[in-house]
Motif scaffolding. Sequence first.
Motif, PDB file in Angstrom:
ATOM      1  N   ALA A 175      66.086  40.893  50.864  1.00 34.67           N
ATOM      2  CA  ALA A 175      67.275  41.453  50.220  1.00 34.67           C
ATOM      3  C   ALA A 175      67.047  41.668  48.729  1.00 34.67           C
ATOM      4  CB  ALA A 175      68.471  40.536  50.448  1.00 34.67           C
ATOM      5  N   VAL A 176      66.470  40.668  48.053  1.00 31.42           N
ATOM      6  CA  VAL A 176      66.240  40.791  46.606  1.00 31.42           C
ATOM      7  C   VAL A 176      65.208  41.874  46.322  1.00 31.42           C
ATOM      8  CG1 VAL A 176      65.357  39.604  44.561  1.00 31.42           C
ATOM      9  CG2 VAL A 176      66.908  38.411  46.117  1.00 31.42           C
ATOM     10  N   ARG A 177      64.149  41.896  47.103  1.00 28.56           N
ATOM     11  CA  ARG A 177      63.076  42.870  46.848  1.00 28.56           C
ATOM     12  C   ARG A 177      63.531  44.309  47.066  1.00 28.56           C
ATOM     13  NH1 ARG A 177      57.484  43.335  50.329  1.00 28.56           N
ATOM     14  NH2 ARG A 177      56.831  45.349  49.447  1.00 28.56           N
ATOM     15  N   PHE A 178      64.317  44.555  48.104  1.00 28.81           N
ATOM     16  CA  PHE A 178      64.638  45.933  48.474  1.00 28.81           C
ATOM     17  C   PHE A 178      66.051  46.380  48.092  1.00 28.81           C
ATOM     18  CE2 PHE A 178      61.131  44.900  51.352  1.00 28.81           C
ATOM     19  CZ  PHE A 178      60.290  45.970  51.085  1.00 28.81           C
ATOM     20  N   HIS A 179      66.893  45.477  47.645  1.00 30.18           N
ATOM     21  CA  HIS A 179      68.288  45.855  47.412  1.00 30.18           C
ATOM     22  C   HIS A 179      68.847  45.350  46.082  1.00 30.18           C
ATOM     23  CE1 HIS A 179      68.528  47.457  51.472  1.00 30.18           C
ATOM     24  NE2 HIS A 179      67.959  46.347  51.900  1.00 30.18           N
ATOM     25  N   THR A 180      67.973  44.983  45.135  1.00 31.96           N
ATOM     26  CA  THR A 180      68.463  44.564  43.827  1.00 31.96           C
ATOM     27  C   THR A 180      67.651  45.239  42.721  1.00 31.96           C
ATOM     28  OG1 THR A 180      66.994  42.655  43.491  1.00 31.96           O
ATOM     29  CG2 THR A 180      69.026  42.279  44.760  1.00 31.96           C
ATOM     30  N   LEU A 181      68.203  45.236  41.522  1.00 28.72           N
ATOM     31  CA  LEU A 181      67.497  45.793  40.364  1.00 28.72           C
ATOM     32  C   LEU A 181      66.241  44.991  40.023  1.00 28.72           C
ATOM     33  CD1 LEU A 181      67.475  47.914  38.109  1.00 28.72           C
ATOM     34  CD2 LEU A 181      68.911  46.359  36.756  1.00 28.72           C
ATOM     35  N   PRO A 182      66.283  43.646  39.967  1.00 27.48           N
ATOM     36  CA  PRO A 182      65.048  42.902  39.668  1.00 27.48           C
ATOM     37  C   PRO A 182      63.918  43.180  40.657  1.00 27.48           C
ATOM     38  CG  PRO A 182      66.936  41.474  39.389  1.00 27.48           C
ATOM     39  CD  PRO A 182      67.455  42.732  40.020  1.00 27.48           C
ATOM     40  N   GLY A 183      64.268  43.477  41.912  1.00 22.33           N
ATOM     41  CA  GLY A 183      63.232  43.725  42.909  1.00 22.33           C
ATOM     42  C   GLY A 183      62.712  45.147  42.928  1.00 22.33           C
ATOM     43  N   GLU A 184      63.281  46.036  42.117  1.00 23.44           N
ATOM     44  CA  GLU A 184      62.936  47.455  42.169  1.00 23.44           C
ATOM     45  C   GLU A 184      61.443  47.729  42.006  1.00 23.44           C
ATOM     46  OE1 GLU A 184      65.558  51.075  40.719  1.00 23.44           O
ATOM     47  OE2 GLU A 184      64.467  50.186  39.035  1.00 23.44           O
ATOM     48  N   PRO A 185      60.725  47.060  41.079  1.00 24.32           N
ATOM     49  CA  PRO A 185      59.286  47.339  40.941  1.00 24.32           C
ATOM     50  C   PRO A 185      58.465  46.903  42.155  1.00 24.32           C
ATOM     51  CG  PRO A 185      60.168  46.282  38.971  1.00 24.32           C
ATOM     52  CD  PRO A 185      61.205  46.146  40.031  1.00 24.32           C
ATOM     53  N   ALA A 186      59.050  46.095  43.049  1.00 20.08           N
ATOM     54  CA  ALA A 186      58.301  45.541  44.178  1.00 20.08           C
ATOM     55  C   ALA A 186      58.566  46.277  45.483  1.00 20.08           C
ATOM     56  CB  ALA A 186      58.648  44.057  44.341  1.00 20.08           C
ATOM     57  N   ARG A 187      59.112  47.467  45.416  1.00 20.97           N
ATOM     58  CA  ARG A 187      59.421  48.206  46.644  1.00 20.97           C
ATOM     59  C   ARG A 187      58.154  48.513  47.453  1.00 20.97           C
ATOM     60  NH1 ARG A 187      64.039  46.983  44.903  1.00 20.97           N
ATOM     61  NH2 ARG A 187      65.739  48.481  44.651  1.00 20.97           N
ATOM     62  N   ASP A 188      57.064  48.841  46.765  1.00 24.75           N
ATOM     63  CA  ASP A 188      55.816  49.169  47.451  1.00 24.75           C
ATOM     64  C   ASP A 188      55.064  47.888  47.828  1.00 24.75           C
ATOM     65  OD1 ASP A 188      56.304  51.892  47.109  1.00 24.75           O
ATOM     66  OD2 ASP A 188      55.274  51.928  45.166  1.00 24.75           O
ATOM     67  N   GLU A 189      54.258  47.971  48.891  1.00 25.00           N
ATOM     68  CA  GLU A 189      53.447  46.832  49.306  1.00 25.00           C
ATOM     69  C   GLU A 189      52.414  46.501  48.235  1.00 25.00           C
ATOM     70  OE1 GLU A 189      53.705  44.818  51.888  1.00 25.00           O
ATOM     71  OE2 GLU A 189      55.494  45.876  52.578  1.00 25.00           O
ATOM     72  N   ALA A 190      52.168  45.222  48.049  1.00 25.68           N
ATOM     73  CA  ALA A 190      51.163  44.765  47.085  1.00 25.68           C
ATOM     74  C   ALA A 190      50.571  43.461  47.585  1.00 25.68           C
ATOM     75  CB  ALA A 190      51.800  44.562  45.699  1.00 25.68           C
ATOM     76  N   PRO A 191      49.316  43.169  47.256  1.00 27.39           N
ATOM     77  CA  PRO A 191      48.705  41.912  47.709  1.00 27.39           C
ATOM     78  C   PRO A 191      49.351  40.702  47.042  1.00 27.39           C
ATOM     79  CG  PRO A 191      47.254  43.052  46.162  1.00 27.39           C
ATOM     80  CD  PRO A 191      48.370  43.999  46.478  1.00 27.39           C
ATOM     81  N   PHE A 192      49.254  39.571  47.708  1.00 23.42           N
ATOM     82  CA  PHE A 192      49.769  38.320  47.153  1.00 23.42           C
ATOM     83  C   PHE A 192      49.061  38.015  45.839  1.00 23.42           C
ATOM     84  CE2 PHE A 192      49.374  33.640  46.830  1.00 23.42           C
ATOM     85  CZ  PHE A 192      50.722  33.309  46.723  1.00 23.42           C
ATOM     86  N   ASP A 193      49.826  37.646  44.833  1.00 20.09           N
ATOM     87  CA  ASP A 193      49.283  37.330  43.510  1.00 20.09           C
ATOM     88  C   ASP A 193      49.606  35.866  43.197  1.00 20.09           C
ATOM     89  OD1 ASP A 193      49.497  37.063  40.435  1.00 20.09           O
ATOM     90  OD2 ASP A 193      48.452  38.993  40.699  1.00 20.09           O
ATOM     91  N   GLU A 194      48.594  35.020  43.202  1.00 24.06           N
ATOM     92  CA  GLU A 194      48.833  33.576  43.043  1.00 24.06           C
ATOM     93  C   GLU A 194      49.413  33.240  41.675  1.00 24.06           C
ATOM     94  OE1 GLU A 194      46.375  29.353  43.089  1.00 24.06           O
ATOM     95  OE2 GLU A 194      45.695  30.992  44.385  1.00 24.06           O
ATOM     96  N   ASP A 195      48.936  33.899  40.623  1.00 21.70           N
ATOM     97  CA  ASP A 195      49.448  33.596  39.287  1.00 21.70           C
ATOM     98  C   ASP A 195      50.940  33.895  39.190  1.00 21.70           C
ATOM     99  OD1 ASP A 195      49.059  32.999  36.348  1.00 21.70           O
ATOM    100  OD2 ASP A 195      49.791  35.067  36.233  1.00 21.70           O
ATOM    101  N   ALA A 196      51.360  35.066  39.689  1.00 20.49           N
ATOM    102  CA  ALA A 196      52.782  35.420  39.650  1.00 20.49           C
ATOM    103  C   ALA A 196      53.600  34.483  40.531  1.00 20.49           C
ATOM    104  CB  ALA A 196      52.967  36.867  40.107  1.00 20.49           C
TER     105      ALA A 196
END
Length: 303
Positions: A175-196
Amino acid sequence: MSAKGRLIVIDWGTSNFRAFLVDRQSGHCLESRRSEAGLKTLETAEFPHYCQAQVGDWREGGRVPVYLSGMVGSKRGWSEAPQLDLPVSGRDLAAHVVAAPGLENAWIVPGVKHVDEAHCDVMRGEEVQAFGALALSGTPHADCCLPGTHSKWARLQDNRLTAFTTLMTGELYHAVRFHTLPGEPARDEAPFDEDAFRQGLARAQGADGVLHALFEARSRHLYRGLAAEQVGSFISGVLIGEEVRAMRVARPDLERLLLIGAEALRRPYTLALEAAGLEVTPLDSDAATLAGLAVIAEQHHAR
């Protein structure tokens, strides 16, 4: 191998169908089939026909029994199976299996519920994995973490499920990733990032709480160098971190866990659990399902 030596176990949820042909004597999986034909894609009358189409060639004229667990036994599924009150043993589940309408020698395993003034919760499918985890680990007592859309934390004592808690971590992540403003940059698939992810874990412990921590996915993206491809891992860290923090508060005596899930989920959860000082034993969710349903099937067959 004769039909008597085989068993079909199926984990059928809202989004996925997973079927396994199992050798009863060894417990080994002989063959498996998967699809995305979950409950939301089928009408009630379609369940027996779909199941037969998927595993009919394994059944040897119906002589090989089928045991099903998960949301397939809900009101939204094939046929409603009861949800038993805690405490519950594998033998209790076996005693209350429900015949699946329209398919001979097919049985739906019941779920579990915990309903009182202090706690109201339900479970379908994860109880089977928890009992399977006990069988695989060779212990009568364990605390289990079963991550997913609705993560479950279960406690088993003397081979009985005595307590569990559901946390909506996976669904909130989506819900946060696909339906909120903070999640907007994460709409596309990306590999897991341990630091983040570790940044998110740390912010979940902040005094401002998880609601502020989630918004930091946006502010850190704007001003602290959190790249678009890192935002999803940061959000995951916040939500998994909050899940682990809450359960550490609820169960202060917790020291070790059986972590039951697919490999993709076991990695971030292991990071979060170990950061919280917990000893983690990872177990594959498919293996736990097979082991749990095999135990239930043998107890049902022996009745």
